[in-house]
Enzyme design. Structure first.
Site, PDB file in Angstrom:
ATOM      1  N   SER A 186      44.559  41.348  42.156  1.00  0.00           N
ATOM      2  CA  SER A 186      44.171  40.885  43.481  1.00  0.00           C
ATOM      3  C   SER A 186      44.951  41.527  44.614  1.00  0.00           C
ATOM      4  CB  SER A 186      44.308  39.367  43.554  1.00  0.00           C
ATOM      5  OG  SER A 186      45.612  38.971  43.210  1.00  0.00           O
ATOM      6  N   HIS A 214      38.360  39.065  40.964  1.00  0.00           N
ATOM      7  CA  HIS A 214      37.997  40.094  41.954  1.00  0.00           C
ATOM      8  C   HIS A 214      37.016  41.115  41.400  1.00  0.00           C
ATOM      9  CE1 HIS A 214      40.745  38.772  45.078  1.00  0.00           C
ATOM     10  NE2 HIS A 214      41.498  38.369  44.067  1.00  0.00           N
ATOM     11  N   LYS A 245      34.525  34.278  45.708  1.00  0.00           N
ATOM     12  CA  LYS A 245      34.836  35.582  46.312  1.00  0.00           C
ATOM     13  C   LYS A 245      33.528  36.361  46.470  1.00  0.00           C
ATOM     14  CE  LYS A 245      39.652  35.189  45.274  1.00  0.00           C
ATOM     15  NZ  LYS A 245      40.599  35.025  44.185  1.00  0.00           N
TER      16      LYS A 245
HETATM   17  C1  LIG Z   1      41.448  33.793  43.924  1.00  0.00           C
HETATM   18  C2  LIG Z   1      41.916  33.842  42.536  1.00  0.00           C
HETATM   19  C3  LIG Z   1      41.910  32.708  41.734  1.00  0.00           C
HETATM   20  C4  LIG Z   1      41.582  31.348  42.267  1.00  0.00           C
HETATM   21  O1  LIG Z   1      40.212  31.192  42.449  1.00  0.00           O
HETATM   22  P1  LIG Z   1      39.718  30.015  43.410  1.00  0.00           P
HETATM   23  O2  LIG Z   1      38.318  29.777  42.996  1.00  0.00           O
HETATM   24  O3  LIG Z   1      39.847  30.571  44.798  1.00  0.00           O
HETATM   25  O4  LIG Z   1      40.615  28.851  43.178  1.00  0.00           O
HETATM   26  C5  LIG Z   1      42.276  32.826  40.411  1.00  0.00           C
HETATM   27  N1  LIG Z   1      42.653  34.012  39.905  1.00  0.00           N
HETATM   28  C6  LIG Z   1      42.694  35.138  40.662  1.00  0.00           C
HETATM   29  C7  LIG Z   1      43.112  36.418  40.044  1.00  0.00           C
HETATM   30  C8  LIG Z   1      42.332  35.078  42.001  1.00  0.00           C
HETATM   31  O5  LIG Z   1      42.393  36.164  42.747  1.00  0.00           O
END
Ligand SMILES: *Cc1c(COP(=O)(O)O)cnc(C)c1O
Length: 397
Positions: A186, A214, A245
């Site tokens: 990320s 991601h 995302k």
């Molecule tokens: C954003 C993210 C999460 C968390 O996901 P949410 O649905 O926003 O709680 C988990 N793992 C990674 C690698 C992330 O980038």
């Protein structure tokens, strides 16, 4: 009560002063529009380079319409735990759609990715077990490892021989062993060497968990993720991803075998003891997946444009690693320089995130560009023109 114990507001004030002194102050900025390429921020039109709305699906008319229809039909909330009365048609439809998309036996929707990681790790592992986790894994994986009470070993980022050493040393004494990695990281935008990790995990009898937060939507022919793109679906025991995302909605999923999913339904506390996803979020995610499948050119175009953008920024003298994803870090070093560069950019109408500790290691602060398919070439050109000057201004002090 001992009289030297401070009032909460006094204790918080001291801690906040220390945070400020170290240049690590964080504040909320209010976006006054949807997450398009240009947003209203502080009453001003600003170009957005830090949203995870990678494919522009959060503000896509079909996704919005799906959320509206689901709300009209099923109400604003699922109101209860999925195991009580909170399991509704939009959840069931989304889980079937996710499993088919990913070519997995089954999928389970969690209310967030953070909760999915906590739930999976705490369900699958206990005190007699070993978890081997990439050094750059997300906070939710780190917390999930801790919550599991398993022995935690960290392998150097994407270093497969270090992973192998750790497994050789510690796996024999463990009841269960799990290797945890992200697929697209990320804060660095690089991809895990999954093809090399799979045989190493297999050789040591370890399960493999991959967080595709991601990658989902962006990687894979129809957006089903990097595991799918590499043909590793059957070799990865647990796939996790967020709906919040690239898919432009909210919530998360776990995909894998049917016994895995049934165990999570029965055991994962972060699934059981929380309210189910709102019907609108489930339906919006379903519409976003359908768009990924029907219009794969959106993700393919994004990836080629990011490659060009990275090349242009490197040509302008910036320290931008070669990455395959839509996340481009511009390395700065010191936290206060990164923060100052982001402020200069904001003054010029570009919203870029400064990332510093504890999100990344001290001394590796950076500007993290997340590129959206909906940005025009002209908007990207503006970034290429503005960014190098702001960075050299902060580096020269
Ligand atoms: C954003 C993210 C999460 C968390 O996901 P949410 O649905 O926003 O709680 C988990 N793992 C990674 C690698 C992330 O980038």
């Amino acid at each position: 009560m001992p009289s030297e114990r401070p009032e909460l507001s006094h204790a918080a004030g001291l801690e906040l002063a220390a945070i400020r002194d170290r240049g690590l102050w964080r504040q909320l900025r209010e976006i006054e529009s949807s997450q398009g390429p240009s947003v209203r921020l502080g009453g001003r039109e600003t170009l957005l380079f830090c949203s995870n709305n990678y494919l522009g699906l959060a503000d896509h008319p079909e996704v919005i319409a799906a959320a509206q229809e689901a709300t009209a039909r099923f109400g604003a909330s699922s109101v209860s735990s999925r195991l009580v009365s909170g399991h509704m048609t939009p959840h069931a439809e989304l889980e079937a759609q996710l499993a088919a998309w990913k070519d997995c036996e089954a999928a389970l929707v969690f209310s967030t990715g953070f909760q999915a990681n906590l739930g999976v790790l705490a369900t699958l592992l206990g005190p007699e077990d070993l978890v081997v986790s990439d050094a750059l894994n997300h906070a939710s994986i780190i917390d999930g490892c801790r919550l599991s009470r398993a022995r935690i070993e960290i392998f150097r980022h994407s270093d497969v021989s270090h992973l192998e050493q750790i497994l050789a040393r510690h796996a024999p004494g463990a009841r269960r062993v799990l290797v945890a990695t992200e697929s697209v990281f990320s804060m660095d935008g690089d991809c895990a060497p999954l093809r090399e990790i799979v045989p190493v995990a297999k050789r040591h009898g370890a399960w493999l968990m991959v967080d595709e937060a991601h990658a989902v939507g962006v990687f894979g022919k129809t957006g089903a993720g990097l595991v799918h793109e590499l043909g590793l679906t059957d070799a990865v025991d647990v796939q996790i991803g967020t709906l919040g995302k690239a898919l432009g909605s909210f919530g998360a999923y776990v995909a894998g075998s049917r016994p895995l999913i049934e165990l999570l339904v029965n055991r994962a506390r972060s699934f059981i003891f929380t309210t189910g996803l709102p019907p609108a979020a489930a339906a919006a995610a379903g519409a976003a997946i359908a768009l990924c499948q029907r219009e794969p050119e959106r993700a393919a175009g994004l990836r080629s444009r990011v490659r060009e953008l990275g090349a242009s920024l490197r040509a302008a003298g910036l320290d931008v690693p070669h990455v395959e994803s839509q996340i481009l870090p511009v390395m700065i070093g010191e936290a206060d320089r990164a923060v100052r560069a982001a402020e200069l950019l904001l003054e010029r109408g570009l919203y870029v995130a400064a990332i510093r500790e504890p999100t990344v290691a001290p001394g590796t602060a950076r500007l993290r560009l997340s590129v959206m398919a909906s940005l025009s070439q002209e908007q990207l050109d503006r970034l290429v023109k503005t960014l190098p000057a702001c960075v050299s201004e902060v580096m020269s002090r």
